[in-house]
Scaffold this motif. Structure first.
Motif, PDB file in Angstrom:
ATOM      1  N   MET A   1      12.170   1.215   0.843  1.00 29.69           N
ATOM      2  CA  MET A   1      11.406  -0.007   1.081  1.00 29.69           C
ATOM      3  C   MET A   1      10.439   0.221   2.232  1.00 29.69           C
ATOM      4  O   MET A   1      10.816   0.742   3.268  1.00 29.69           O
ATOM      5  CB  MET A   1      12.367  -1.163   1.397  1.00 29.69           C
ATOM      6  N   LYS A   2       9.200  -0.197   2.052  1.00 33.37           N
ATOM      7  CA  LYS A   2       8.136   0.166   2.972  1.00 33.37           C
ATOM      8  C   LYS A   2       7.980  -0.849   4.106  1.00 33.37           C
ATOM      9  O   LYS A   2       8.629  -1.879   4.144  1.00 33.37           O
ATOM     10  CB  LYS A   2       6.830   0.324   2.201  1.00 33.37           C
ATOM     11  N   LEU A   4       6.545  -3.735   6.638  1.00 31.73           N
ATOM     12  CA  LEU A   4       6.019  -5.075   6.392  1.00 31.73           C
ATOM     13  C   LEU A   4       4.497  -5.099   6.388  1.00 31.73           C
ATOM     14  O   LEU A   4       3.887  -6.049   5.899  1.00 31.73           O
ATOM     15  CB  LEU A   4       6.532  -6.059   7.445  1.00 31.73           C
ATOM     16  N   GLU A   6       2.815  -3.475   4.496  1.00 37.74           N
ATOM     17  CA  GLU A   6       2.461  -3.389   3.087  1.00 37.74           C
ATOM     18  C   GLU A   6       2.535  -4.753   2.394  1.00 37.74           C
ATOM     19  O   GLU A   6       1.886  -4.973   1.379  1.00 37.74           O
ATOM     20  CB  GLU A   6       3.394  -2.408   2.367  1.00 37.74           C
ATOM     21  N   ILE A   7       3.360  -5.649   2.938  1.00 36.12           N
ATOM     22  CA  ILE A   7       3.477  -7.001   2.382  1.00 36.12           C
ATOM     23  C   ILE A   7       2.392  -7.900   2.941  1.00 36.12           C
ATOM     24  O   ILE A   7       1.792  -8.707   2.230  1.00 36.12           O
ATOM     25  CB  ILE A   7       4.876  -7.580   2.690  1.00 36.12           C
ATOM     26  N   ASP A 122       8.955   5.181   2.602  1.00 37.71           N
ATOM     27  CA  ASP A 122       9.972   4.143   2.769  1.00 37.71           C
ATOM     28  C   ASP A 122      10.580   4.270   4.162  1.00 37.71           C
ATOM     29  O   ASP A 122      10.844   5.385   4.635  1.00 37.71           O
ATOM     30  CB  ASP A 122      11.074   4.302   1.723  1.00 37.71           C
ATOM     31  N   THR A 127      18.046  -2.016   0.854  1.00 39.98           N
ATOM     32  CA  THR A 127      16.997  -2.670   0.067  1.00 39.98           C
ATOM     33  C   THR A 127      17.485  -3.896  -0.689  1.00 39.98           C
ATOM     34  O   THR A 127      16.745  -4.466  -1.489  1.00 39.98           O
ATOM     35  CB  THR A 127      16.381  -1.679  -0.936  1.00 39.98           C
ATOM     36  N   ASN A 269       9.606  -8.167   0.778  1.00 44.84           N
ATOM     37  CA  ASN A 269       9.765  -6.735   0.573  1.00 44.84           C
ATOM     38  C   ASN A 269      10.889  -6.427  -0.421  1.00 44.84           C
ATOM     39  O   ASN A 269      10.778  -5.520  -1.253  1.00 44.84           O
ATOM     40  CB  ASN A 269      10.074  -6.053   1.911  1.00 44.84           C
ATOM     41  N   LYS A 272       9.602  -7.135  -3.861  1.00 47.90           N
ATOM     42  CA  LYS A 272       8.649  -6.098  -4.263  1.00 47.90           C
ATOM     43  C   LYS A 272       9.354  -4.792  -4.613  1.00 47.90           C
ATOM     44  O   LYS A 272       8.984  -4.104  -5.574  1.00 47.90           O
ATOM     45  CB  LYS A 272       7.642  -5.867  -3.135  1.00 47.90           C
ATOM     46  N   GLU A 273      10.394  -4.453  -3.858  1.00 52.04           N
ATOM     47  CA  GLU A 273      11.125  -3.203  -4.079  1.00 52.04           C
ATOM     48  C   GLU A 273      11.947  -3.244  -5.360  1.00 52.04           C
ATOM     49  O   GLU A 273      11.993  -2.267  -6.111  1.00 52.04           O
ATOM     50  CB  GLU A 273      12.050  -2.933  -2.886  1.00 52.04           C
TER      51      GLU A 273
END
Length: 403
Positions: A1-2, A4, A6-7, A122, A127, A269, A272-273
């Motif tokens: 999980m990347k 925040l 990215e969100i 990630d 996650t 996140n 999204k993941e």
């Protein structure tokens, strides 16, 4: 999980999937072909079906046309298996490059990456929300502290920038009148809603102000203004409306707000993941539904909710949007998108209140709802997922975007 980062992406609307993502892809391709004599960009599936309304071609040509002429090809009946938002970049000599706009302004090379666009790493170990709640329980920490444990220290400065951008979008939007771009000739409503709301007694004023704030940001997005994906442009009005209302009405300081933003970002996140935040992939449940879950969690945290109560609030925010289609009229992020932002913002406050009355115990957990949302989204026919060819998109068939 990347991360925040990215969100929460700061950029111009009206669509993270159809505007931000394709523009980023064009920038990547141009960086590898700075001396090209011409460009050909083929848009597939949902990108082609609603690209004109979302200004996909404008976003791409703004990047490429200063270097060379650009030809845009629209293939709205061709859907790629990996994701419906697909695009192919070509030049007269360079290697063709296929990219996908997967939601929230993010792009991917799909199952066969070339390395032209290395995806970010990630950073989160866990996650699923139940696992994170277990971490919180064992370590005596909160959800925002889980974010702090894995992000760089600079994330707090970035979230403060996100918060400032959100506030600016609200304040710009509630002071503007006029008509939104496109053939619908839709009047801006945020300003009048704000004025009317201030005249009501407290019990009704709260609802009216939240409507006004959500409308303000969504209308700014529809006009190509600067907004924050939360988690997308199409759902960007929900979280700012809730946070702006609570910060104004309950005097929460910036520190409290950015901690709430961290928790909300973590919720987004996770979706999204494990599923998707792309309307073209899973319908509006992935956009407005996720935004409602994020705002519900943020509100619950601000009012002192336990991690279990926050999880319950987020679960309800997403659960009660299951099955929501994505069928914008003319492919514009206007009808029904703007109203959905307003109603999701008030629903988030209801989810917080309902969860705060509980002990946080309930039968269906957030992770299960995310799983069901993904299954539901993939079961929805493409006709009802941002193609502008089914559902509400056909309700006003005398409107059409010029070819």
């Amino acid at each position: 999980m990347k991360s925040l980062r990215e969100i929460y992406r700061i950029g111009k609307g009206p669509s993270s999937s159809h505007t931000m993502g394709p523009q980023k892809a064009a920038q990547v391709y141009l960086s590898k072909h700075p001396n090209a004599k011409r460009f050909r960009v083929t848009l597939y599936g949902s990108l082609a079906a609603t690209g004109r309304g979302h200004m996909t071609d404008v976003a791409i040509t703004e990047v490429l046309s200063p270097t060379a002429p650009v030809e845009i090809v629209w293939e709205k009946s061709v859907f790629m298996k990996f994701h419906p938002n697909a695009m192919l970049f070509e030049t007269e000599k360079g290697e063709p490059w296929k990219a996908y706009s997967v939601g929230g302004g993010a792009i991917s090379e799909g199952p066969h990456p070339t390395g032209l666009f290395p995806e970010s790493k990630d950073i989160y170990k866990l996650t699923h929300l139940l696992d994170i709640l277990d971490w919180c329980d064992k370590n005596g920490r909160t959800l925002w502290e889980y974010v702090e444990a894995y992000e760089e220290p600079s994330i707090w400065n970035y979230l403060l920038e996100v918060w400032e951008t959100m506030k600016e979008a609200v304040e710009r939007g509630i002071n503007k009148d006029g008509v939104l771009p496109g053939p619908l000739n839709l009047q801006r409503k945020a300003s009048s809603y704000y004025i009317k709301a201030t005249g009501y007694k407290q019990s009704l004023q709260t609802r009216g102000l939240v409507y006004a704030y959500a409308l303000a940001v969504s209308e700014e997005n529809a006009s190509g203004g600067t907004v924050v994906t939360a988690p997308t442009c199409g759902s960007c009005g929900v979280l700012p409306a809730v946070l702006y209302h609570l910060a104004s009405g309950h005097n929460f300081n910036d520190r409290k707000i950015i901690h709430a933003l961290a928790t909300a970002g973590l919720i987004g996140n996770i979706v999204k993941e494990n599923a998707s935040i792309s309307g073209a992939d899973v319908g509006c449940q992935g956009e407005v539904g996720t935004a409602c879950a994020m705002a519900s969690a943020a509100a619950c945290q601000l009012f002192g909710g336990s991690p279990a109560q926050i999880e319950y609030a987020a679960e309800m925010g997403l659960e009660h949007h299951l099955g929501m289609t994505c069928d914008p009229i003319c492919g514009l992020v206007q009808i029904p998108c703007i109203e959905r932002n307003a109603f999701a913002a008030t629903r988030a406050l209801d989810c917080n209140l309902y969860a705060s009355f509980s002990d946080g115990k309930h039968r269906v957990d957030f992770d299960r709802v995310v799983e069901v949302m993904k299954q539901t989204g993939h079961a929805i026919p493409s006709l009802y997922k941002e193609t502008s060819e089914g559902g509400l998109a056909t309700a006003l068939d005398y409107f059409s975007y010029p070819e």
